[in-house]
Structures are given as structure tokens and as C-alpha cells.
Design a protein around this motif. Structure first.
Motif, PDB file in Angstrom:
ATOM      1  N   SER A   1       0.833  -1.201   0.000  1.00 14.92           N
ATOM      2  CA  SER A   1       0.000   0.000   0.000  1.00 14.92           C
ATOM      3  C   SER A   1       0.871   1.255   0.000  1.00 14.92           C
ATOM      4  O   SER A   1       1.856   1.331   0.731  1.00 14.92           O
ATOM      5  CB  SER A   1      -0.912   0.002   1.236  1.00 14.92           C
ATOM      6  OG  SER A   1      -1.685   1.177   1.280  1.00 14.92           O
ATOM      7  N   VAL A   2       0.514   2.204  -0.834  1.00 13.52           N
ATOM      8  CA  VAL A   2       1.259   3.461  -0.934  1.00 13.52           C
ATOM      9  C   VAL A   2       0.346   4.600  -0.499  1.00 13.52           C
ATOM     10  O   VAL A   2      -0.712   4.817  -1.092  1.00 13.52           O
ATOM     11  CB  VAL A   2       1.756   3.708  -2.368  1.00 13.52           C
ATOM     12  CG1 VAL A   2       2.489   5.040  -2.448  1.00 13.52           C
ATOM     13  CG2 VAL A   2       2.648   2.571  -2.825  1.00 13.52           C
ATOM     14  N   ASP A   3       0.736   5.324   0.551  1.00 10.33           N
ATOM     15  CA  ASP A   3      -0.049   6.441   1.061  1.00 10.33           C
ATOM     16  C   ASP A   3       0.388   7.719   0.359  1.00 10.33           C
ATOM     17  O   ASP A   3       1.526   8.163   0.493  1.00 10.33           O
ATOM     18  CB  ASP A   3       0.161   6.575   2.574  1.00 10.33           C
ATOM     19  CG  ASP A   3      -0.679   7.704   3.180  1.00 10.33           C
ATOM     20  OD1 ASP A   3      -1.561   8.231   2.469  1.00 10.33           O
ATOM     21  OD2 ASP A   3      -0.440   8.059   4.354  1.00 10.33           O
ATOM     22  N   VAL A   4      -0.524   8.315  -0.430  1.00  7.02           N
ATOM     23  CA  VAL A   4      -0.195   9.545  -1.156  1.00  7.02           C
ATOM     24  C   VAL A   4      -0.935  10.746  -0.572  1.00  7.02           C
ATOM     25  O   VAL A   4      -0.907  11.833  -1.153  1.00  7.02           O
ATOM     26  CB  VAL A   4      -0.531   9.404  -2.661  1.00  7.02           C
ATOM     27  CG1 VAL A   4       0.305   8.306  -3.291  1.00  7.02           C
ATOM     28  CG2 VAL A   4      -2.024   9.152  -2.867  1.00  7.02           C
ATOM     29  N   SER A   5      -1.595  10.567   0.570  1.00  7.60           N
ATOM     30  CA  SER A   5      -2.425  11.634   1.135  1.00  7.60           C
ATOM     31  C   SER A   5      -1.602  12.872   1.499  1.00  7.60           C
ATOM     32  O   SER A   5      -2.111  13.987   1.452  1.00  7.60           O
ATOM     33  CB  SER A   5      -3.179  11.128   2.366  1.00  7.60           C
ATOM     34  OG  SER A   5      -2.267  10.699   3.371  1.00  7.60           O
ATOM     35  N   ARG A   6      -0.353  12.668   1.863  1.00  6.59           N
ATOM     36  CA  ARG A   6       0.500  13.799   2.242  1.00  6.59           C
ATOM     37  C   ARG A   6       1.443  14.233   1.118  1.00  6.59           C
ATOM     38  O   ARG A   6       2.276  15.118   1.312  1.00  6.59           O
ATOM     39  CB  ARG A   6       1.310  13.459   3.495  1.00  6.59           C
ATOM     40  CG  ARG A   6       0.447  13.210   4.734  1.00  6.59           C
ATOM     41  CD  ARG A   6       1.302  12.942   5.961  1.00  6.59           C
ATOM     42  NE  ARG A   6       0.492  12.709   7.143  1.00  6.59           N
ATOM     43  CZ  ARG A   6       0.004  13.664   7.925  1.00  6.59           C
ATOM     44  NH1 ARG A   6       0.271  14.930   7.640  1.00  6.59           N
ATOM     45  NH2 ARG A   6      -0.730  13.370   8.973  1.00  6.59           N
ATOM     46  N   LEU A   7       1.321  13.614  -0.025  1.00  9.69           N
ATOM     47  CA  LEU A   7       2.178  13.962  -1.150  1.00  9.69           C
ATOM     48  C   LEU A   7       1.737  15.291  -1.753  1.00  9.69           C
ATOM     49  O   LEU A   7       0.585  15.446  -2.155  1.00  9.69           O
ATOM     50  CB  LEU A   7       2.125  12.864  -2.205  1.00  9.69           C
ATOM     51  CG  LEU A   7       2.996  13.064  -3.445  1.00  9.69           C
ATOM     52  CD1 LEU A   7       4.473  13.113  -3.063  1.00  9.69           C
ATOM     53  CD2 LEU A   7       2.741  11.950  -4.457  1.00  9.69           C
TER      54      LEU A   7
ATOM     55  N   ALA B   1       0.523  10.242  -8.870  1.00 13.47           N
ATOM     56  CA  ALA B   1      -0.443  11.241  -9.327  1.00 13.47           C
ATOM     57  C   ALA B   1      -1.767  10.584  -9.703  1.00 13.47           C
ATOM     58  O   ALA B   1      -2.845  11.109  -9.410  1.00 13.47           O
ATOM     59  CB  ALA B   1       0.131  12.016 -10.510  1.00 13.47           C
ATOM     60  N   ALA B   2      -1.693   9.429 -10.352  1.00 14.04           N
ATOM     61  CA  ALA B   2      -2.917   8.711 -10.718  1.00 14.04           C
ATOM     62  C   ALA B   2      -3.677   8.267  -9.479  1.00 14.04           C
ATOM     63  O   ALA B   2      -4.910   8.315  -9.442  1.00 14.04           O
ATOM     64  CB  ALA B   2      -2.569   7.508 -11.584  1.00 14.04           C
ATOM     65  N   LYS B   3      -2.951   7.856  -8.445  1.00 10.22           N
ATOM     66  CA  LYS B   3      -3.630   7.428  -7.220  1.00 10.22           C
ATOM     67  C   LYS B   3      -4.305   8.612  -6.543  1.00 10.22           C
ATOM     68  O   LYS B   3      -5.416   8.485  -6.009  1.00 10.22           O
ATOM     69  CB  LYS B   3      -2.642   6.762  -6.263  1.00 10.22           C
ATOM     70  CG  LYS B   3      -3.335   6.157  -5.041  1.00 10.22           C
ATOM     71  CD  LYS B   3      -2.432   5.240  -4.242  1.00 10.22           C
ATOM     72  CE  LYS B   3      -3.212   4.584  -3.097  1.00 10.22           C
ATOM     73  NZ  LYS B   3      -2.386   3.660  -2.305  1.00 10.22           N
ATOM     74  N   LYS B   4      -3.671   9.789  -6.565  1.00  7.56           N
ATOM     75  CA  LYS B   4      -4.306  10.965  -5.981  1.00  7.56           C
ATOM     76  C   LYS B   4      -5.573  11.338  -6.741  1.00  7.56           C
ATOM     77  O   LYS B   4      -6.525  11.860  -6.158  1.00  7.56           O
ATOM     78  CB  LYS B   4      -3.332  12.145  -5.958  1.00  7.56           C
ATOM     79  CG  LYS B   4      -2.219  12.017  -4.933  1.00  7.56           C
ATOM     80  CD  LYS B   4      -1.491  13.332  -4.703  1.00  7.56           C
ATOM     81  CE  LYS B   4      -2.344  14.290  -3.870  1.00  7.56           C
ATOM     82  NZ  LYS B   4      -1.604  15.508  -3.478  1.00  7.56           N
ATOM     83  N   LEU B   5      -5.591  11.046  -8.036  1.00 12.48           N
ATOM     84  CA  LEU B   5      -6.787  11.333  -8.833  1.00 12.48           C
ATOM     85  C   LEU B   5      -7.823  10.210  -8.739  1.00 12.48           C
ATOM     86  O   LEU B   5      -8.931  10.357  -9.245  1.00 12.48           O
ATOM     87  CB  LEU B   5      -6.410  11.562 -10.292  1.00 12.48           C
ATOM     88  CG  LEU B   5      -5.780  12.910 -10.625  1.00 12.48           C
ATOM     89  CD1 LEU B   5      -5.540  13.030 -12.128  1.00 12.48           C
ATOM     90  CD2 LEU B   5      -6.633  14.078 -10.142  1.00 12.48           C
ATOM     91  N   GLY B   6      -7.442   9.084  -8.129  1.00  6.84           N
ATOM     92  CA  GLY B   6      -8.414   8.030  -7.879  1.00  6.84           C
ATOM     93  C   GLY B   6      -8.671   7.070  -9.014  1.00  6.84           C
ATOM     94  O   GLY B   6      -9.704   6.409  -9.031  1.00  6.84           O
ATOM     95  N   TYR B   7      -7.743   6.946  -9.984  1.00  3.97           N
ATOM     96  CA  TYR B   7      -7.992   6.001 -11.068  1.00  3.97           C
ATOM     97  C   TYR B   7      -6.875   4.957 -11.205  1.00  3.97           C
ATOM     98  O   TYR B   7      -6.802   4.240 -12.210  1.00  3.97           O
ATOM     99  CB  TYR B   7      -8.197   6.741 -12.399  1.00  3.97           C
ATOM    100  CG  TYR B   7      -6.964   7.346 -13.041  1.00  3.97           C
ATOM    101  CD1 TYR B   7      -6.183   6.609 -13.928  1.00  3.97           C
ATOM    102  CD2 TYR B   7      -6.596   8.653 -12.789  1.00  3.97           C
ATOM    103  CE1 TYR B   7      -5.071   7.160 -14.540  1.00  3.97           C
ATOM    104  CE2 TYR B   7      -5.484   9.211 -13.392  1.00  3.97           C
ATOM    105  CZ  TYR B   7      -4.721   8.468 -14.269  1.00  3.97           C
ATOM    106  OH  TYR B   7      -3.609   9.009 -14.865  1.00  3.97           O
TER     107      TYR B   7
END
Length: 296
Positions: free
Chosen positions: A51-57, A167-173
Motif C-alpha cells: 500500500s502506498v499512502d499519497v495523502s501527504r504527497l 499522481a494517478a492514485k491521488k486522482l483516484g484512477y
């Protein structure tokens, strides 16, 4: 006459048969066309394990960067198709399909010689000059990110832009693979003036009151999105209202680049208050917002 006989060895016979079978079929051949995968350690792209947490990126921070020679050869040809690099990113606004790239390319050089890091906010584009900055909005959920374009691609089908995995994970796809997005170029001049798809949005200082011009009543707003489609703007506006106590509006403006529907939070008396609202929005999953001065 003496007859010479050889002992029967099943294992030897089986080995010979396997060798002959291998010679008959040959190795698996790559698909037609040039093979560009030989320099990569894995043949198929994939997401990182775990799992990669990008919430603080944090998003890429647009700044003035002169275009480089590396990565900007124009025209250039890939798989028999010719592409042209734009002389300037100013005013660029397009909709299309976004994909992402990850572990296969992680640690390898991008088109301008930098090292690709799938955990940073970068992107590949066929035509935008390198380096460029862009706001990418997922039109399916209203999320936005700001990325730095430092690579070429994607060259599969009619895809518009390739984002890093993060970036894709932050956009949700990231689980779907692709999404319908709007890409708006962010340009910064040497004196700090900024535009998004040709719309002026700054500059705004790091603290204190926003500057007033000609006696007009200007205040600071947090802009979370700017759309050519009103429906997308109102969807994001409704989502934003659930995250902040400040006023949220959709402001429609006509520019030389066309009509835009801006989703804005505010007004705020200064950038300090606006920055607090940005933090609330980011915690709620609305990233990629920008500060700007605007009229009430």
C-alpha cells in the motif's frame, strides 16, 4: 561380422527429444515493430507492491523554468508516427484519456534525462514542451492535481497524458488504469506571473493581504477547479461545500481561451486564512487548489 550395440538410455532419448522440440518452436518473438523494453528490468508495467499512502504527497509547485534542448526535439517519430512539440504551453487546454506508468520505468531516465520516480508528481505528454506544469482534473470525480511534465508519451492509442503512479492514485484512477481528464497548462513568466490555460491567476504573496488594483475590491480565493463544462464545476462545488465552512461559488468567466466555470472558496482577508482552507480541502481529498486574487 560383429554387430555393435548401444545400451538404451531413456533419459538421453528424452533429452534429445526436448532439444529438438525447442529448436522446432524457437523462442517467443516480440511483437512487430521496435522493441523498446530491453533496457528495463521488467517487461510489463505494474503498480508498486504493498500500500502506498499519497495523502501527504504535495503537488508539483509551478515555477519559471526555461525549456530545455533535451526532450524537445521537434518533430520526432515513435513507432512510425510523427509528433510535434509545441513552442509554448501557454493557453493549452485539452480533454482526453489519462493513463499512468509505474514500476517498469521507475529509476530509468525520462526524455529530458531526469530519473523517473513513480512516487513524485510528474507526467509524460506527447506535445507539451519540457519542462511544463499542468493541472490535471479527473472529470469523473472532480479531483485535481498539479504535475510537472518531464517525459514523452503516452504512445498507445489516443491517450492524452501519462501520469506517475502517485499522481494517478491521488486522482483516484490507479485501479482502473485510465480516466477521462482535463489538462490545463500552467505557465509562469520570469517575473512570477502565472496563468492556467491562459487565465491569469497571480501572483499572490506568501502572507499578508492580497494586493488591490485600481481601488477595486479584491480578495483572496482558493480556486479548486476550472472547467469548460458547467456540470463538472457544480459537482466539485457540491463536494467542496461538505469540506469547508467558507462560502463556495461557481464563477463563469469568458476569456480568449473560451468560457470557464471556476469553483472558488472565499473570499478570505489574506493568504494565511486561505492557506488554512487549502489544508482542509487537501485533508478531504480535494488537492491541486491554487490561490488567486479576484473580485467579490
Amino acid at each position: 561380422m560383429n554387430t555393435i550395440t548401444f545400451p538404451y538410455r531413456p533419459t538421453l532419448l528424452l533429452t534429445l527429444l526436448l532439444v529438438l522440440a525447442g529448436c522446432a518452436t524457437g523462442p517467443e518473438r516480440p511483437p512487430a515493430g521496435p522493441d523498446h523494453s530491453s533496457r528495463y528490468t521488467i517487461s510489463q508495467d505494474r503498480a508498486p507492491s504493498g500500500s502506498v499512502d499519497v495523502s501527504r504527497l504535495e503537488d508539483a509547485v509551478p515555477r519559471y523554468e526555461p525549456y530545455r534542448t533535451a526532450g524537445n526535439k521537434s518533430p520526432y517519430t515513435v513507432w512510425g508516427k510523427q509528433y510535434t512539440v509545441m513552442a509554448s504551453a501557454d493557453g493549452y487546454l485539452q480533454r482526453g484519456t489519462a493513463s499512468w506508468y509505474g514500476e517498469k520505468f521507475h529509476g530509468h531516465k525520462t526524455s529530458n534525462g531526469e530519473i523517473f520516480d513513480m512516487y513524485t508528481m510528474t507526467a509524460a505528454h506527447k506535445n507539451l514542451p519540457i519542462p511544463s506544469y499542468a493541472r490535471v482534473t479527473n472529470l469523473e470525480n472532480g479531483r485535481s492535481v498539479v504535475v510537472r511534465v518531464n517525459d514523452r508519451g503516452p504512445f498507445h492509442g489516443d491517450r492524452l497524458i501519462d501520469l506517475s503512479y502517485a499522481a494517478a492514485k491521488k486522482l483516484g484512477y490507479h485501479n482502473k488504469g485510465t480516466a477521462t481528464v482535463e489538462v490545463a497548462a500552467i505557465t509562469v513568466t520570469p517575473d512570477g506571473r502565472m496563468t492556467v490555460a491562459g487565465e491569469p491567476v497571480g501572483p499572490v504573496g506568501p502572507a499578508g493581504d492580497a494586493p488591490a488594483a485600481g481601488g477595486t475590491n479584491h480578495s483572496v480565493f482558493v480556486q479548486v477547479g476550472s472547467f469548460t463544462a458547467a456540470a463538472a464545476a457544480h459537482t466539485l462545488s457540491a463536494q467542496t461545500r461538505t469540506l469547508v465552512s467558507s462560502k463556495v461559488r461557481v464563477k463563469t468567466v469568458d476569456t480568449d481561451a473560451g468560457r470557464f466555470h471556476r469553483v472558488q472558496v472565499g473570499p478570505f482577508a489574506n493568504t494565511v486564512e486561505a492557506a488554512r482552507a487549502q489544508q482542509q480541502l487537501e485533508k478531504g481529498g480535494v488537492a491541486g487548489s491554487i490561490l488567486l486574487t479576484d473580485t467579490h
